[in-house]
Design a protein around this motif. Structure first.
Motif, PDB file in Angstrom:
ATOM      1  N   THR A  14       1.030  -1.224   0.330  1.00 25.39           N
ATOM      2  CA  THR A  14      -0.117   0.055   0.132  1.00 25.39           C
ATOM      3  C   THR A  14       1.213   1.487   0.100  1.00 25.39           C
ATOM      4  O   THR A  14       0.514   2.033  -0.850  1.00 25.39           O
ATOM      5  CB  THR A  14      -1.049  -0.567   1.407  1.00 25.39           C
TER       6      THR A  14
ATOM      7  N   LEU B  61       3.155   1.622  -3.795  1.00 26.81           N
ATOM      8  CA  LEU B  61       1.554   2.694  -4.100  1.00 26.81           C
ATOM      9  C   LEU B  61       1.410   3.195  -4.266  1.00 26.81           C
ATOM     10  O   LEU B  61       2.249   4.445  -5.330  1.00 26.81           O
ATOM     11  CB  LEU B  61       0.371   0.758  -4.413  1.00 26.81           C
ATOM     12  N   ASN B  62       0.967   4.205  -3.097  1.00 27.55           N
ATOM     13  CA  ASN B  62       1.229   5.896  -2.628  1.00 27.55           C
ATOM     14  C   ASN B  62       1.841   6.511  -3.455  1.00 27.55           C
ATOM     15  O   ASN B  62       2.039   7.428  -3.674  1.00 27.55           O
ATOM     16  CB  ASN B  62       0.813   5.187  -1.283  1.00 27.55           C
ATOM     17  N   GLN B  63       2.994   5.710  -2.842  1.00 22.03           N
ATOM     18  CA  GLN B  63       4.608   6.203  -2.951  1.00 22.03           C
ATOM     19  C   GLN B  63       4.759   7.056  -4.085  1.00 22.03           C
ATOM     20  O   GLN B  63       5.300   7.544  -5.058  1.00 22.03           O
ATOM     21  CB  GLN B  63       5.602   6.361  -2.441  1.00 22.03           C
TER      22      GLN B  63
ATOM     23  N   LYS C 214       2.591   6.672  -7.288  1.00 23.03           N
ATOM     24  CA  LYS C 214       1.753   7.365  -7.660  1.00 23.03           C
ATOM     25  C   LYS C 214       2.200   8.826  -7.289  1.00 23.03           C
ATOM     26  O   LYS C 214       2.016   9.655  -8.203  1.00 23.03           O
ATOM     27  CB  LYS C 214       0.283   6.511  -7.442  1.00 23.03           C
ATOM     28  N   LYS C 215       2.139   9.065  -6.173  1.00 25.85           N
ATOM     29  CA  LYS C 215       3.314  10.717  -5.945  1.00 25.85           C
ATOM     30  C   LYS C 215       4.087  11.123  -6.341  1.00 25.85           C
ATOM     31  O   LYS C 215       4.444  12.327  -7.166  1.00 25.85           O
ATOM     32  CB  LYS C 215       3.339  11.037  -4.266  1.00 25.85           C
TER      33      LYS C 215
ATOM     34  N   ARG D 147      -6.035   8.555  -9.151  1.00 31.59           N
ATOM     35  CA  ARG D 147      -6.333   7.580  -9.050  1.00 31.59           C
ATOM     36  C   ARG D 147      -6.882   7.426 -10.421  1.00 31.59           C
ATOM     37  O   ARG D 147      -6.601   6.153 -10.668  1.00 31.59           O
ATOM     38  CB  ARG D 147      -7.561   7.007  -7.878  1.00 31.59           C
TER      39      ARG D 147
ATOM     40  N   ILE E 207      -8.354   0.125  -7.808  1.00 32.94           N
ATOM     41  CA  ILE E 207      -7.206   0.961  -6.859  1.00 32.94           C
ATOM     42  C   ILE E 207      -7.264   1.408  -5.740  1.00 32.94           C
ATOM     43  O   ILE E 207      -6.443   1.056  -4.620  1.00 32.94           O
ATOM     44  CB  ILE E 207      -6.614   2.148  -8.083  1.00 32.94           C
ATOM     45  N   ARG E 208      -7.896   1.907  -4.852  1.00 35.85           N
ATOM     46  CA  ARG E 208      -8.517   2.671  -4.241  1.00 35.85           C
ATOM     47  C   ARG E 208      -8.476   1.485  -2.327  1.00 35.85           C
ATOM     48  O   ARG E 208      -8.209   1.913  -1.579  1.00 35.85           O
ATOM     49  CB  ARG E 208     -10.009   3.117  -4.221  1.00 35.85           C
TER      50      ARG E 208
ATOM     51  N   GLU F 136      -4.432   0.248  -1.989  1.00 37.59           N
ATOM     52  CA  GLU F 136      -4.777   1.690  -1.251  1.00 37.59           C
ATOM     53  C   GLU F 136      -4.919   1.367   0.183  1.00 37.59           C
ATOM     54  O   GLU F 136      -3.886   2.300   1.276  1.00 37.59           O
ATOM     55  CB  GLU F 136      -3.839   2.909  -1.965  1.00 37.59           C
ATOM     56  N   GLU F 137      -6.046   1.533   0.357  1.00 34.04           N
ATOM     57  CA  GLU F 137      -6.368   1.686   1.804  1.00 34.04           C
ATOM     58  C   GLU F 137      -6.385  -0.013   2.510  1.00 34.04           C
ATOM     59  O   GLU F 137      -6.501  -0.355   3.572  1.00 34.04           O
ATOM     60  CB  GLU F 137      -7.611   1.843   2.015  1.00 34.04           C
TER      61      GLU F 137
END
Length: 83
Positions: free
Chosen positions: A8, A11-13, A15-16, A22, A36-37, A40-41
């Motif tokens: 998670t 993926l978030n890093q 994407k940033k 998203r 995707i949500r 991430e969650e």
């Protein structure tokens, strides 16, 4: 840190770093925003192979080293005996 949480965070890093929303990632990867949500969650612990590959391509992540860390080096064996 649990492995699903680590995925998670990665993926978030990533994407940033690529400045992707998203929705943009969804379009690039052909993966739904809700999937995707959920990843991430941390609600999706084991996404399907197509999803993982699609997200990796869209996020420009090389899966080779990750696969080797899971499977170890792959030793090719002949399909037929050569006797």
């Amino acid at each position: 840190m649990r492995s699903d949480r680590l995925r998670t965070v990665l993926l978030n890093q990533r994407k940033k770093v690529l400045h992707l929303s998203r929705a943009e990632l969804s379009e690039r990867a052909s993966v739904s925003v809700s999937t995707i949500r959920a990843i991430e969650e941390g609600r999706t612990v084991d996404p399907g192979l197509f999803t993982v590959i699609s997200l990796a391509v869209a996020l420009q992540i090389d899966l080779g080293p990750m696969m080797t860390s899971v499977t170890g080096p792959i030793r090719h064996k002949p399909l037929h005996d050569t006797d």
